[in-house]
Write a protein that holds these residues in place. Sequence first.
Motif, mmCIF file in Angstrom:
data_model
loop_
_atom_site.group_PDB
_atom_site.id
_atom_site.type_symbol
_atom_site.label_atom_id
_atom_site.label_comp_id
_atom_site.label_asym_id
_atom_site.label_seq_id
_atom_site.Cartn_x
_atom_site.Cartn_y
_atom_site.Cartn_z
ATOM 1 N N LEU A 22 85.589 -20.263 62.684
ATOM 2 C CA LEU A 22 86.097 -20.284 61.303
ATOM 3 C C LEU A 22 87.601 -20.092 61.303
ATOM 4 C CD1 LEU A 22 84.585 -18.277 58.339
ATOM 5 C CD2 LEU A 22 86.983 -17.933 58.950
ATOM 6 N N TRP A 23 88.258 -20.801 60.392
ATOM 7 C CA TRP A 23 89.659 -20.501 60.094
ATOM 8 C C TRP A 23 89.867 -20.717 58.601
ATOM 9 C CZ3 TRP A 23 88.303 -25.388 61.024
ATOM 10 C CH2 TRP A 23 89.054 -26.445 60.519
ATOM 11 N N THR A 24 90.850 -20.040 58.042
ATOM 12 C CA THR A 24 90.995 -19.982 56.593
ATOM 13 C C THR A 24 92.086 -20.918 56.089
ATOM 14 O OG1 THR A 24 92.656 -18.209 56.567
ATOM 15 C CG2 THR A 24 90.335 -17.546 56.698
ATOM 16 N N THR A 25 92.062 -21.137 54.780
ATOM 17 C CA THR A 25 93.075 -21.970 54.131
ATOM 18 C C THR A 25 94.327 -21.187 53.757
ATOM 19 O OG1 THR A 25 92.051 -21.561 51.971
ATOM 20 C CG2 THR A 25 91.341 -23.536 53.168
ATOM 21 N N ALA A 26 94.370 -19.902 54.046
ATOM 22 C CA ALA A 26 95.532 -19.086 53.688
ATOM 23 C C ALA A 26 96.794 -19.623 54.352
ATOM 24 C CB ALA A 26 95.302 -17.636 54.089
ATOM 25 N N ARG A 27 97.923 -19.435 53.677
ATOM 26 C CA ARG A 27 99.196 -19.888 54.248
ATOM 27 C C ARG A 27 99.432 -19.239 55.606
ATOM 28 N NH1 ARG A 27 103.538 -22.480 52.109
ATOM 29 N NH2 ARG A 27 102.596 -22.349 50.039
ATOM 30 N N VAL A 28 99.163 -17.943 55.701
ATOM 31 C CA VAL A 28 99.136 -17.268 56.998
ATOM 32 C C VAL A 28 97.662 -17.191 57.381
ATOM 33 C CG1 VAL A 28 99.759 -15.217 58.323
ATOM 34 C CG2 VAL A 28 101.202 -15.956 56.412
ATOM 35 N N MET A 29 97.206 -18.197 58.072
ATOM 36 C CA MET A 29 95.765 -18.358 58.283
ATOM 37 C C MET A 29 95.234 -17.307 59.238
ATOM 38 S SD MET A 29 94.945 -21.543 60.807
ATOM 39 C CE MET A 29 94.848 -21.286 62.565
ATOM 40 N N ALA A 30 93.928 -17.041 59.100
ATOM 41 C CA ALA A 30 93.209 -16.158 60.007
ATOM 42 C C ALA A 30 92.064 -16.947 60.637
ATOM 43 C CB ALA A 30 92.675 -14.943 59.264
ATOM 44 N N SER A 31 91.610 -16.498 61.786
ATOM 45 C CA SER A 31 90.515 -17.167 62.487
ATOM 46 C C SER A 31 89.453 -16.151 62.860
ATOM 47 C CB SER A 31 91.032 -17.878 63.743
ATOM 48 O OG SER A 31 91.527 -16.931 64.680
ATOM 49 N N LEU A 32 88.239 -16.659 63.080
ATOM 50 C CA LEU A 32 87.117 -15.783 63.409
ATOM 51 C C LEU A 32 86.093 -16.575 64.206
ATOM 52 C CD1 LEU A 32 86.301 -12.802 62.483
ATOM 53 C CD2 LEU A 32 84.712 -13.939 60.932
ATOM 54 N N ARG A 33 85.593 -15.995 65.272
ATOM 55 C CA ARG A 33 84.458 -16.565 65.993
ATOM 56 C C ARG A 33 83.765 -15.451 66.756
ATOM 57 N NH1 ARG A 33 85.188 -17.711 71.587
ATOM 58 N NH2 ARG A 33 87.352 -17.463 72.308
ATOM 59 N N ARG A 34 82.559 -15.725 67.222
ATOM 60 C CA ARG A 34 81.833 -14.787 68.066
ATOM 61 C C ARG A 34 81.597 -15.447 69.419
ATOM 62 N NH1 ARG A 34 76.526 -12.873 65.388
ATOM 63 N NH2 ARG A 34 76.568 -11.440 67.153
ATOM 64 N N ASP A 35 81.672 -14.647 70.482
ATOM 65 C CA ASP A 35 81.482 -15.226 71.803
ATOM 66 C C ASP A 35 80.049 -15.027 72.286
ATOM 67 O OD1 ASP A 35 81.262 -12.628 72.761
ATOM 68 O OD2 ASP A 35 83.146 -12.651 73.876
#
Length: 406
Positions: free
Chosen positions: A264-277
């Motif tokens: 996952l990654w966000t539409t925010a101008r300063v974007m954030a990301s998320l994943r699980r390994d």
Amino acid sequence: MDAASGDVFEGPAEVALAVIGGGFTGLSTALHAAQKGLDCLVLEAQQIGHGGSGRNVGLVNAGLWLPPGAVRAKMGDSAGARFVDYLGHAPAYVFDLIERHQIRCDPRRNGTIHAAHSPRGFRDLQARAADWHALGAPVDLLDAEQTTRMTGTMQFHGGLLDHRAGTINPEGYTRGLARAARAAGARIATGTEVTALERKGDHWHLATPKVRVRARNVVIGTNAYSGALWPALRDSFTPISFFQLATAPLGAEAAHILPGGQGLWTTARVMASLRRDADGRIIIGSMGSISPGLSHRWANRMLQRLFPELPPLGFEAAWHGTIAFTPDHLPRIHRLADGLYTPMGYNGRGITTGTLFGKALADLLTGTPEQDLPLPLTTPQADAMRHLKAPFYRLGFALNQLVKAI
């Protein structure tokens, strides 16, 4: 021999192709060139995957950071459509390469989710979805309820699920490319920084602290880590850092977070990301550098906002890498001089673009016509605002961490 270590060289070396940099671009170039019969040597200043490749977010996305319509607007309808189609198939090529060479990098072909952080972000995703649907791409626009089910949080206003995409362990992928390149006949020297590059007659002469190399062709695969070796490269992009933190492996308490295995990654101008390994760690990141203490507080606060049911979490590891952002957010393939090439400016799409551009250069050096390259060959143009943008972004990203850590 471990994939992170290199071959041992004594005395000068003469090769058909020298590749500077042991990341996605350099190793893909070496792998595909060696498969085509070129005598190839990779020179890496540190260890395999030391730079932006091993520190990548791990999202194997289709296309560019820009939506397809914006790419066509910048490149022209014909060239833009061709390039969008080319990168639309890029995740499939990466995953096929992983399968072909049995690369152990936790590959997951479950798609990625571009998550809307705001109503405005969702409107942007609606436009992107319409753009992709017009091209027949397998993407689904998700409403807020669907996004909640797929992410485990109610904090998003919707999402765009791209079925072409997926996730990998980027360091595992980089090391796997190194193994595959060696198996194909390429040689790899780590801890070997190229300090000078000079054209003499029909060959390039590369100076390193360990060995002198003579090569008919050279590919510089350093991307955002281009330094003083060829200053025009360093001056043609803005370096952007992206940091990530990994929790300890989590059990059933986190099973509802991205249950389908998407990144996952966000539409925010300063974007954030998320994943699980594969071990159940949550890997969370955003733009900026690691700041001791502050980045950990930021990550915990972000996870608490997204998943308030979780207890405060500790982090096993934290790191950051550098992305090369070009002024128009489009990548480049440069011909710097006769027999000297560099692809660069991936703007956050290094896994796919680096892999495919490496293959394209190997094709070019073994007889494929120049017009068949994914992009026309260019020369670097200095970004006049680079020296202003870089500190501005650093300050903005640091303030973003500070505000959201409160």
